[in-house]
Design a protein around this motif. Structure first.
Motif, mmCIF file in Angstrom:
data_model
loop_
_atom_site.group_PDB
_atom_site.id
_atom_site.type_symbol
_atom_site.label_atom_id
_atom_site.label_comp_id
_atom_site.label_asym_id
_atom_site.label_seq_id
_atom_site.Cartn_x
_atom_site.Cartn_y
_atom_site.Cartn_z
ATOM 1 N N HIS A 170 5.374 -9.287 1.709
ATOM 2 C CA HIS A 170 4.605 -7.954 1.225
ATOM 3 C C HIS A 170 5.459 -6.824 1.830
ATOM 4 N N SER A 172 4.542 -4.784 4.103
ATOM 5 C CA SER A 172 3.822 -4.299 5.220
ATOM 6 C C SER A 172 4.648 -4.323 6.361
ATOM 7 N N GLN A 175 6.068 -1.070 7.709
ATOM 8 C CA GLN A 175 5.116 -0.347 8.848
ATOM 9 C C GLN A 175 5.621 -0.558 10.080
ATOM 10 N N GLN A 209 6.630 -3.922 -4.552
ATOM 11 C CA GLN A 209 5.491 -3.104 -3.834
ATOM 12 C C GLN A 209 5.936 -1.889 -3.445
ATOM 13 N N GLU A 211 4.975 0.537 -0.062
ATOM 14 C CA GLU A 211 3.844 0.678 0.627
ATOM 15 C C GLU A 211 3.823 2.159 1.300
ATOM 16 N N PHE A 249 -7.838 -6.613 5.229
ATOM 17 C CA PHE A 249 -6.403 -7.053 5.281
ATOM 18 C C PHE A 249 -6.300 -6.859 7.097
ATOM 19 N N VAL A 252 -5.224 -3.623 8.825
ATOM 20 C CA VAL A 252 -6.105 -2.432 8.630
ATOM 21 C C VAL A 252 -7.610 -2.484 9.045
ATOM 22 N N GLY A 276 -4.255 -1.992 -2.182
ATOM 23 C CA GLY A 276 -5.243 -2.335 -1.047
ATOM 24 C C GLY A 276 -4.714 -1.222 0.002
ATOM 25 N N GLY A 278 -6.201 0.976 3.958
ATOM 26 C CA GLY A 278 -7.126 1.286 4.975
ATOM 27 C C GLY A 278 -6.543 1.875 6.150
ATOM 28 N N ALA A 299 -2.706 3.342 5.824
ATOM 29 C CA ALA A 299 -1.435 2.477 5.120
ATOM 30 C C ALA A 299 -2.190 2.049 3.644
ATOM 31 N N PHE A 300 -1.194 1.932 2.772
ATOM 32 C CA PHE A 300 -1.689 1.468 1.513
ATOM 33 C C PHE A 300 -0.402 0.492 0.966
ATOM 34 N N GLY A 301 -0.924 -0.331 0.002
ATOM 35 C CA GLY A 301 0.183 -1.046 -0.778
ATOM 36 C C GLY A 301 0.045 -1.268 -2.112
HETATM 37 N N1 PHE Z 1 0.067 -5.924 2.164
HETATM 38 C C1 PHE Z 1 -0.974 -5.923 1.437
HETATM 39 C C2 PHE Z 1 -0.594 -6.884 0.401
HETATM 40 O O1 PHE Z 1 0.245 -7.119 -0.024
HETATM 41 C C3 PHE Z 1 -1.431 -4.623 0.620
HETATM 42 C C4 PHE Z 1 -2.136 -3.705 1.854
HETATM 43 C C5 PHE Z 1 -1.020 -2.816 2.449
HETATM 44 C C6 PHE Z 1 -3.276 -3.617 2.332
HETATM 45 C C7 PHE Z 1 -1.498 -1.870 3.303
HETATM 46 C C8 PHE Z 1 -3.614 -2.596 3.069
HETATM 47 C C9 PHE Z 1 -2.768 -1.863 3.621
HETATM 48 O O2 PHE Z 1 -1.827 -7.419 -0.294
#
Ligand code: PHE
Length: 331
Positions: A170, A172, A175, A209, A211, A249, A252, A276, A278, A299-301
């Motif tokens: 991912h 993430s 981050q 993705q 992020e 996750f 988060v 996703g 949080g 953060a979000f993805g």
């Molecule tokens: N990294 C998570 C995934 O690949 C997505 C995500 C990113 C969730 C940041 C929460 C915060 O599913």
């Protein structure tokens, strides 16, 4: 006999002058002037003519022969000029006809979708960040609160490159790379390829993705909801609504899955899971050296393929990777 020659000559002359083609003239030439032609036959009768008349008749015959030959050449030339004229008319090139356009390429739907998301976030002040696709196991997992024995590791069907190095599952880990390299406040996005050992009509071993990470003094779930609802409206239209469902996750707390509902998007009650997100887990702030009493963040993805499939009603993810121009030219 001279009368005979004259009438033959006149008749032949008329035939020649009214001949419609070069072939027809050639036939007339053979039938009049050829060895067995009508003029030659008349001259054969010279044997019966008296010696004093013979030169006279001979000279008339020669004059006719010359006249007919000239007429043949002239008529041939006229006909040939006509043919040329006709060819020029028929074969002329229409320089005003439209040309053939060169084949024009266009943006791949994944590139276009990525740019759409990135542009929308840049408008909110997000900078772009990058990270390697071959990532350390530490940053892909441990540093973002997925310890070695964490069950979440099973959910990421990981490709291992070397001991301690994986293909990032991912975006993430970016981050953590960001927080380690700069103090807060931060507002970054990272778009890139990620890898999971999984493939069917909706999963590909390589996908993309984006992020997002926002850390500042007072950042709450309502900020997250505001940013995401803006982003999803940019993507799916002004009537797009969002819904957050509690989820888990490791990086988060609290974590949510976000659903979107908009005109023209399909499925049962209309809600469809899209990303996703949080609030950044304090463990990450600790690892990065941020003050967990002061820094707050979300953060979000979001999956690029998933968005592109929804936007364009594409049912099989594999279309994106086959470079089939019949597919690509539709965008
Ligand atoms: N990294 C998570 C995934 O690949 C997505 C995500 C990113 C969730 C940041 C929460 C915060 O599913």
């Amino acid at each position: 006999m001279i009368d005979q020659l004259d009438s033959l000559g006149e008749a032949s002359l008329k035939q020649i002058q009214s001949a419609g083609s070069v072939d027809a003239i050639e036939q007339i030439r053979v039938s009049v002037l050829g060895k067995k032609g009508s003029l030659s036959q008349v001259l054969r009768g010279l044997a019966q003519v008296s010696a004093e008349e013979r030169p006279k008749i001979g000279s008339v015959a020669n004059q006719w022969k010359a006249r007919l030959e000239t007429a043949i050449e002239e008529q041939k030339a006229t006909l040939e000029a006509g043919q040329l004229e006709a060819r020029i008319k028929n074969e002329k090139i229409d320089v005003t006809a439209p040309g053939l356009l060169p084949h024009q390429g266009r943006l791949h739907p994944l590139t276009a979708t990525t740019r759409k998301i990135v542009k929308a976030l840049e408008r909110l002040g997000f900078d772009t960040a990058l990270g390697p696709e071959a990532e350390t196991e530490i940053l892909n997992f441990d540093a973002i609160n997925i310890s070695a024995d964490h069950p979440a590791r099973d959910m990421h069907d990981t490709f291992f490159v070397n001991p301690g190095v994986v293909l990032r599952t991912h975006t993430s880990p970016v981050q953590m790379r960001t927080m380690q390299s700069q103090p807060w406040p931060v507002r970054v996005l990272c778009a890139g390829a990620v890898y999971r050992c999984d493939h069917d009509a909706t999963h590909s071993p390589m996908f993309h993705q984006i992020e997002g990470l926002w850390v500042d003094q007072k950042v709450s779930m309502s900020d997250l909801k505001g940013v995401l609802s803006y982003l999803l409206k940019e993507l799916f239209g002004p009537d797009a609504e969002i819904r957050m469902r509690p989820s888990y996750f490791p990086f988060v707390e609290p974590g949510v899955e976000v659903d979107v509902r908009a005109k023209g998007l399909f499925k049962g009650d209309g809600w469809i899971e899209i990303l996703g997100a949080g609030l950044v887990h304090p463990e990450l702030f600790k690892f990065a050296g941020y003050d967990i009493k002061k820094a707050q963040g979300f953060a979000f993805g979001i999956g690029v393929e998933r968005v592109a499939m929804l936007l364009h009603k594409i049912s099989d993810i594999r279309h994106f990777y086959q470079s089939d121009s019949r597919f690509l030219s539709q965008f």
